[in-house]
Design a protein around this motif. Structure first.
Motif, PDB file in Angstrom:
ATOM      1  N   THR A  63       0.846  -1.199   0.000  1.00  8.50           N
ATOM      2  CA  THR A  63       0.000   0.000   0.000  1.00  8.50           C
ATOM      3  C   THR A  63       0.876   1.242   0.000  1.00  8.50           C
ATOM      4  O   THR A  63       2.093   1.175   0.241  1.00  8.50           O
ATOM      5  N   GLU A  64       0.219   2.377  -0.214  1.00  8.31           N
ATOM      6  CA  GLU A  64       0.884   3.675  -0.104  1.00  8.31           C
ATOM      7  C   GLU A  64       0.199   4.544   0.950  1.00  8.31           C
ATOM      8  O   GLU A  64       0.334   5.757   0.940  1.00  8.31           O
ATOM      9  N   ASN A  86       4.105   5.921   4.494  1.00 11.48           N
ATOM     10  CA  ASN A  86       5.420   5.801   3.855  1.00 11.48           C
ATOM     11  C   ASN A  86       6.383   4.937   4.651  1.00 11.48           C
ATOM     12  O   ASN A  86       7.312   4.365   4.087  1.00 11.48           O
ATOM     13  N   ASN A 138       4.166  -0.468   3.118  1.00 12.01           N
ATOM     14  CA  ASN A 138       4.957   0.108   2.037  1.00 12.01           C
ATOM     15  C   ASN A 138       6.123  -0.812   1.686  1.00 12.01           C
ATOM     16  O   ASN A 138       7.200  -0.729   2.294  1.00 12.01           O
ATOM     17  N   ASN A 183      -3.666   0.881   6.745  1.00 11.88           N
ATOM     18  CA  ASN A 183      -2.945  -0.386   6.841  1.00 11.88           C
ATOM     19  C   ASN A 183      -3.505  -1.272   7.943  1.00 11.88           C
ATOM     20  O   ASN A 183      -3.672  -2.482   7.772  1.00 11.88           O
TER      21      ASN A 183
END
Length: 952
Positions: A556-557, A560, A730, A894
């Motif tokens: 995922t983004e 970070n 990430n 997340n």
């Protein structure tokens, strides 16, 4: 046990918290208000800058506004109204009315009469209490309003709502009368216990009989029962005025449009023709030391606090910022030493913490808090004080300081790396403090660069000087709290002062036990990936390794600098025999506190300093597993820790012994606390009297065996073939696959194909009523539990979730708004597939003892209405809007994906179902809620567990 709830200074936050209030007592250092500089004033050369990404403005009427564009979360915004109006401004006749004013803001304004505001926002997907909320403290009242920005009408109306709170609250007499009971019930919920009674004795000493000691936000019961509308309107008109208010808006929107909305909605607010000067209260210093010893019949702990008060340090310059960095390092190092003492085979205390931090009333404080074992207060106090004396006499070591610096850099680096993924509410908190206190807000770019450039300049000599600056016998308060039954054992003033003055006798310099060895000498052999399946619909890849282990990967983004890891398999303590259960129940926690391989926990903590990684094993009733998180740069370290918790776990004999001693100490006075006694009865009902579900008893604790515990742990982690790991965050799938093959693929495998045992730990069928008589205050707790068999699937789960929210809406309306009998109900619908399909619907509330029967009857009446006619369409609309909104937010987090994917594995669900979740909300109808209520809210299968005061 939540130890912080037993501490006097921490209890201050609990006692002053009112309503939806979360009173802010302890926070990072904040400066006192300053007059605005004149044009001729010259700013100090080292003054901290203002974050360039926030727009700060002021309307002609004096209202301040802060605006920042931020896209985390997307299509959402945080709107806050901040008032420099709190309980310290109340007259004697207004005690509690600052907080009552906050309540009335939700009970009718010029443009939103009665409950129209809450109804409107609920239909827009804003949940009352969870999203829509407020708090009142000593010096401020803050309203929060999170809104979607993809609906222009809802978003723009948010500014009208804030303006209504700021200047147009109605104070309808009928609404005031109804709300009296709600506020009094809030006071009952949060207080009417040992901690409140003790705090009312200690706070005047701690706060030196200042205005703060006599203006707790919850107020006085006599005032709340009897004030008239004119009195509360007087407070509102005096202090809710634009020159004492700020509007803070952060989120995903057009900044210029927001500025125009603020001007349009707030420019019409007017200050009183004659403004009252806002007093600036503080707490005067106390010469010497004041000692206060207090006891209570229901208080289950013995503790001491040593508080040395100092003038509050205003942080507006780089000099002040540097000092705040030193203080953070100091607190970290000193508490690391206290933590090491708790790893001893006979820890000198149950809990201890020392820190230099803001207190209240423009004070900072160097506070030492220690909770002792029964009859062990002297040992506990001397051990805690000795560590501060050790730091004062001998200072810290260079290795300690370097680790503390590394840890500080991890925190600031994480904030910097996440600067474009920072949640909007974090900015709101920063701007709130800037408005209230003048605290600088230089922004993360400046703070990160300043940290990196200056932390190396902090010398050991500077750090070693701090303890001497903080420790003093002037302006010092010492508080001792304990149970009534131990009153004769507690020290008097002379004794406690003697303990403190002699605690440092004979101490030697601290020895830093560090190791230069690597965590692992060599990589494991690993194994091949034998299967790779992609699910493009939700962006996951499932890998299967030769050892049978599976890994579900979702890159995922959303963040970070975050990777979340959760691996589990079936079994858990259900596989332990009754005779060995107590030993098995400690296995996961003690191994997780014992270090790893050849390194004890203290050595491991030091090895991991400077790394953003956290990994721990666990064993629950049905599963065993590993939870972890790391930054992308420390992901390999996380995998190494996982590998070692499987292959080289450690059960430290000292940790085992210390845990047993501390658990026994906590059990000694458990029976004094009414809530603990109530919880034990509730556990027995919920588990059909299975001892595994309740609190550990002394007799069972005496059967616990370290060897059996360690054997059970190793057995649970001997076979990785049944484990599935979920990795979210990430990362690049192709780049991490080789590391997963090495460390996860290298875990041992025996292909035992184990699963859990069904121990039938659920409520017995039929009607059950259990009443516990415990407690001296007029405070009753009620839990009503419906339960039974359940078919676990997405359709049933959604209907039960809808029933939960509809029950919440109806019981707030009936028990809170109509009956004025409670502050807030707790409604929880839960359902499980394992070990068998079961559901429970729990309804919980706190009330006056005399109202229990009436409120239980009212609850059953509301349930009966839903069973007869189903939910109102408007209530279904509220549920659907809130569920859709929360789902949209969770799909960008997340932590939500990690939990959802892990649950899908354990419940054998299709994870793609989440994509149709919002659309399926249309399946919740009036008829479906009627059917669901009749199916699951069966009064023939209802358990009622009630806590009542002791009979007199």
């Amino acid at each position: 046990m939540n130890i912080n709830r037993t501490l006097s200074v921490a209890a201050l936050a609990l006692l002053i918290a009112s309503g939806s209030v979360n009173a802010q007592v302890k926070r990072k250092p904040t400066p006192s208000p300053r007059n605005k500089p004149t044009a001729a004033a010259v700013a100090p050369p080292n003054v901290l800058p203002v974050d360039k990404d926030v727009i700060i403005g002021k309307l002609p009427n004096g209202l301040t506004y802060y605006i920042r564009h931020n896209e985390q979360p997307q299509k959402r915004a945080e709107l806050y109204l901040v008032n420099k109006a709190g309980s310290v401004l109340e007259t004697d006749a207004q005690q509690g009315l600052a907080h009552f004013t906050e309540h009335m803001a939700f009970n009718g304004t010029r443009d939103f009469p009665k409950n129209a505001l809450v109804n409107y926002l609920q239909k827009s997907g804003v949940k009352f209490g969870a999203d829509l909320n407020a708090y009142t403290s000593f010096d401020e009242t803050v309203y929060q309003l999170p809104l979607p920005t993809d609906s222009a009408t809802v978003f723009e109306n948010g500014f009208k709502i804030l303006a209504n709170w700021a200047g147009y609250v109605s104070f309808d007499q009928a609404e005031i009368e109804k709300e009296r009971g709600v506020v009094l019930e809030e006071a009952r919920l949060r207080g009417k216990n040992a901690q409140e009674r003790l705090s009312l004795q200690t706070l005047p000493v701690l706060l030196n009989n200042s205005r703060y000691a006599t203006r707790l936000p919850i107020g006085q019961e006599t005032v709340l029962k009897n004030f008239d509308a004119a009195t509360i309107k007087s407070f509102y008109s005096d202090w809710y005025r634009p020159d004492l208010q700020a509007v803070i808006v952060v989120g995903d929107f057009d900044v210029k449009r927001v500025e125009a909305l603020i001007k349009a909605n707030f420019s019409g607010l007017k200050n009183p023709a004659v403004k009252k000067p806002r007093p600036d209260y503080n707490v005067a210093p106390t010469p010497g030391t004041v000692v206060k010893v207090v006891t209570d019949k229901e208080f289950p702990y013995t503790l001491a606090q040593i508080i040395v008060k100092h003038p509050h340090n205003v942080i507006r310059t780089t000099t002040g910022y540097m000092q705040s960095m030193r203080i953070s390092l100091f607190n970290y190092m000193l508490n690391q030493r206290l933590g090491e003492l708790q790893q001893k085979p006979e820890p000198p205390f149950l809990y201890a913490r020392t820190s230099y931090a803001p207190l209240i009333g423009k004070q900072d404080a160097f506070s030492s808090i220690v909770v002792s074992k029964p009859d062990g207060l002297e040992t506990a106090v001397k051990a805690a004080v000795a560590e501060t004396e050790r730091a004062r006499k001998f200072g810290f070591t260079l290795t300690e300081l370097e680790r503390a610096k590394q840890q500080a850099l991890v925190g600031i680096q994480n904030a910097f790396y996440e600067r474009n993924k920072t949640n909007s509410v974090n900015y709101v908190r920063e701007y709130t403090q800037n408005f209230l206190t003048g605290e600088a807000m230089p922004g993360i770019d400046f703070e990160y660069n300043f940290y990196v450039s200056n932390i190396s300049k902090i010398s050991l000599a500077e750090m070693n000087a701090l303890a001497g600056q903080f420790i003093s016998d002037q302006n010092r308060v010492i508080i001792v709290e304990g149970p009534d039954k131990d009153k004769d054992k507690l020290p008097n003033e002379k004794t406690i002062l003697n303990w403190i003055s002699t605690a440092g006798n004979g101490i030697t310099a601290y020895v830093d036990n560090v190791t230069s060895k690597p965590l692992m000498e060599k990589e494991p052999q690993g194994s091949k990936i034998v299967s790779e399946v992609k699910d493009d619909a939700i962006g996951i890849t499932t890998l299967t390794f030769e050892n049978g282990l599976k890994a579900i990967l979702k890159p995922t983004e959303f963040k970070n600098d975050q990777i979340l890891i959760n691996g589990s398999s079936f079994g858990g303590t259900s596989l332990a025999s009754d005779a060995d259960y107590t030993s098995a129940s400690f296995a996961g926690s003690i191994v997780g506190s014992s270090g790893i391989s050849e390194f004890n926990q203290g050595q491991l903590d030091k090895m991991l300093a400077g790394k953003d990684v956290n990994v721990s094993p666990y064993i629950s009733e049905l599963t065993q597993g590993i939870r972890g998180s790391s930054s992308p740069r420390d992901f390999i370290t996380a995998l190494q820790l996982i590998y070692l918790y499987f292959t080289q776990p450690r059960m430290d004999a000292d940790i085992w012994k210390g845990t047993m001693l501390q658990t026994k100490a906590l059990l000694a006075n458990r029976g004094l606390d009414p809530q603990s006694v109530f919880q034990d009865t509730l556990s027995a009902v919920l588990s059909n009297n299975n001892f595994r579900f309740g609190a550990t008893t002394l007799d069972r604790l005496n059967t616990a065996d370290q060897d059996k515990s360690f054997k059970f742990y190793k057995d649970r982690f001997a076979d990785a073939s049944g484990f599935t790991f979920v990795v979210v965050g990430n990362f690049n799938v192709e780049l991490i696959k080789p590391f997963l093959a090495t460390y996860l693929g290298g875990l041992p495998s025996t292909n035992k194909k184990e699963t859990f045992r069904n121990l039938k730990m659920y409520p017995a069928p039929g009607q059950i009523t259990k009443t516990v008589y415990k407690g001296i205050d007029d405070k009753a707790s009620v839990q009503m539990i419906y339960s039974g068999p359940y078919v676990f699937n997405e359709a049933n789960n959604m209907q039960l979730d809808a029933l939960e929210e509809i029950l919440n809406i109806k019981l707030v309306e009936r028990l809170r708004e109509q009956e004025s009998g409670i502050y807030a109900p707790g409604i929880r619908a839960s359902y499980t597939k394992n070990p068998e399909g079961r559901y429970t619907v729990t309804i919980a509330f706190t009330c006056a003892a005399a109202n229990v029967d009436k409120l239980v009857a009212a609850t059953l009446d509301e349930i009966s209405k839903i069973k007869q006619t189903g939910a109102l369409p408007a209530d279904i609309e509220k549920f659907a809007a809130e569920e859709a909104r929360s789902t949209q937010v969770q799909l960008k987090q997340n932590v939500s994906w990690a939990g959802y994917l892990a649950g899908a594995v354990q419940n054998d669900q299709n994870p793609d179902d989440i994509l149709s979740h919002v659309k399926n909300l249309e399946n919740v109808t009036v008829q479906s809620t009627k059917e669901t209520a009749n199916k699951y809210l069966n009064n023939a299968n209802l358990a009622k567990v009630i806590l009542m005061p002791e009979k007199k």
